[in-house]
Design a protein around this motif. Structure first.
Motif, PDB file in Angstrom:
ATOM      1  N   PRO A  13      38.961  16.926  21.602  1.00 14.63           N
ATOM      2  CA  PRO A  13      37.867  17.925  20.542  1.00 14.63           C
ATOM      3  C   PRO A  13      36.766  18.575  21.351  1.00 14.63           C
ATOM      4  O   PRO A  13      36.646  18.038  22.447  1.00 14.63           O
ATOM      5  CB  PRO A  13      37.150  16.674  19.868  1.00 14.63           C
ATOM      6  N   PHE A  14      36.333  19.560  20.802  1.00 21.09           N
ATOM      7  CA  PHE A  14      35.273  20.361  21.363  1.00 21.09           C
ATOM      8  C   PHE A  14      33.758  19.448  21.560  1.00 21.09           C
ATOM      9  O   PHE A  14      33.517  18.719  20.646  1.00 21.09           O
ATOM     10  CB  PHE A  14      34.934  21.676  20.346  1.00 21.09           C
ATOM     11  N   SER A  15      33.578  19.787  22.838  1.00 21.81           N
ATOM     12  CA  SER A  15      32.206  19.019  23.060  1.00 21.81           C
ATOM     13  C   SER A  15      31.409  19.909  24.068  1.00 21.81           C
ATOM     14  O   SER A  15      29.894  19.909  23.937  1.00 21.81           O
ATOM     15  CB  SER A  15      32.438  17.818  23.507  1.00 21.81           C
ATOM     16  N   TRP A  39      33.120  14.989  14.117  1.00 26.42           N
ATOM     17  CA  TRP A  39      31.727  15.592  14.070  1.00 26.42           C
ATOM     18  C   TRP A  39      30.917  14.691  15.193  1.00 26.42           C
ATOM     19  O   TRP A  39      29.713  15.203  15.743  1.00 26.42           O
ATOM     20  CB  TRP A  39      31.095  15.187  12.891  1.00 26.42           C
ATOM     21  N   SER A  40      31.426  13.514  15.648  1.00 28.02           N
ATOM     22  CA  SER A  40      30.542  12.844  16.823  1.00 28.02           C
ATOM     23  C   SER A  40      30.444  13.642  18.029  1.00 28.02           C
ATOM     24  O   SER A  40      29.453  13.363  18.647  1.00 28.02           O
ATOM     25  CB  SER A  40      31.241  11.467  17.123  1.00 28.02           C
ATOM     26  N   THR A  41      31.357  14.596  18.261  1.00 31.31           N
ATOM     27  CA  THR A  41      31.293  15.376  19.765  1.00 31.31           C
ATOM     28  C   THR A  41      30.462  16.419  19.704  1.00 31.31           C
ATOM     29  O   THR A  41      30.489  17.452  20.248  1.00 31.31           O
ATOM     30  CB  THR A  41      32.607  15.634  19.980  1.00 31.31           C
TER      31      THR A  41
END
Length: 281
Positions: A13-15, A39-41
């Motif tokens: 995921p995007f971070s 959403w956590s990242t």
């Protein structure tokens, strides 16, 4: 026209906003489309700081619609999850200065079934009702929604511009239009330029994907004809390359991402962005 990459090509995921935006800038991108899978990242402050440092813009975001984010699901909790996810994306868009929230938000990617006419009608009714709620929420915040038709192997719902126009008409909000993707259109449209022209005035986002999800220009498309149709459709906003790293948790299996699409993820931008800038000049 502004050119860029979709995050799924490089990171899932995007971070790492700064790292990703620096990479985008290195390969001549103007914009970068974030896909908030998890959403956590997501760190809004880091994204806005990276935008300021690199000059890369984030005018569009695209959703990752798995089973629990399915607005036309038989499961009411999944329908609620789809609505909430789109609303969360709208809020995120406002925070990072995006103008368009896009994706196949009418269903879950990879849901391809044979169903009865009654079941089909019910799915349309659920999708229409729930997208009206999302459209109102987005309109109140100055955000447009782009519905993305997918190919038949990734959805049994909206495959063509014609079907998309039907859904957009049922929703009935001016802030609802299209995200068009040349990869999907290559499978479903008998005439890609004609389909693009049919969407005139309703194109909010545009994914310029090779027929095999690799590098635009290293494929079998008539890009000159596509560029002419985009011009005729009056579209001059965002042109993005969407490819995939096999790490995409929400999408890889549904999109049949089994192998790399180029010698490296960076090569897709290194060769594809200059090609697109030349074609859509």
């Amino acid at each position: 026209m502004k050119f860029g990459m979709v995050s799924l090509a490089w990171q899932s995921p995007f971070s790492d906003a700064l790292g990703q935006f620096k990479l985008a800038k290195k390969y001549g991108c103007d914009i970068y489309e974030i896909v908030p899978e998890d959403w956590s990242t997501i760190d809004v402050d880091a994204i806005n700081a990276a935008k300021a440092e690199t000059g890369i813009e984030t005018p569009t975001i695209t959703g990752a619609f798995g089973d629990t984010r399915d607005m036309s699901s038989d499961n009411p909790e999944y329908r609620k999850g789809g609505i909430q996810y789109v609303k969360d994306m709208v809020d995120f868009a406002v925070k990072i200065g995006a103008k368009v929230v896009a994706g196949p938000m009418y269903s879950a990617v990879g849901k391809a079934r044979q169903i009865t006419e009654d079941e089909k009608k019910q799915a349309w009714d659920w999708a229409t009702e729930n997208l009206k709620e999302c459209a109102q929420y987005a309109q109140d915040k100055g955000i447009r929604l782009g519905i993305e038709p997918l190919n038949r192997f990734e959805t049994d719902f909206i495959n063509t511009v014609e079907q998309g126009l039907d859904l957009i008409g049922r929703i009935g909000y001016d802030n609802v239009g299209f995200l068009l993707d040349t990869f999907h259109m290559n499978v479903e449209e008998s005439n890609i330029p004609a389909a693009i022209r049919a969407a005139k005035g309703k194109i909010f986002d545009f994914h310029t994907c090779a027929n095999n999800r690799g590098t635009p220009g290293e494929d079998n498309f008539n890009w000159e004809a596509i560029a002419a149709a985009i011009k005729d459709a009056g579209y001059d906003d965002y042109c993005l390359i969407e490819s995939f790293t096999p790490d995409c948790k929400e999408i890889a299996k549904a999109a049949s991402v089994w192998r790399p699409f180029a010698e490296s993820p960076e090569a897709i931008a290194e060769n594809g962005i200059p090609f697109l800038k030349k074609v859509f000049k």
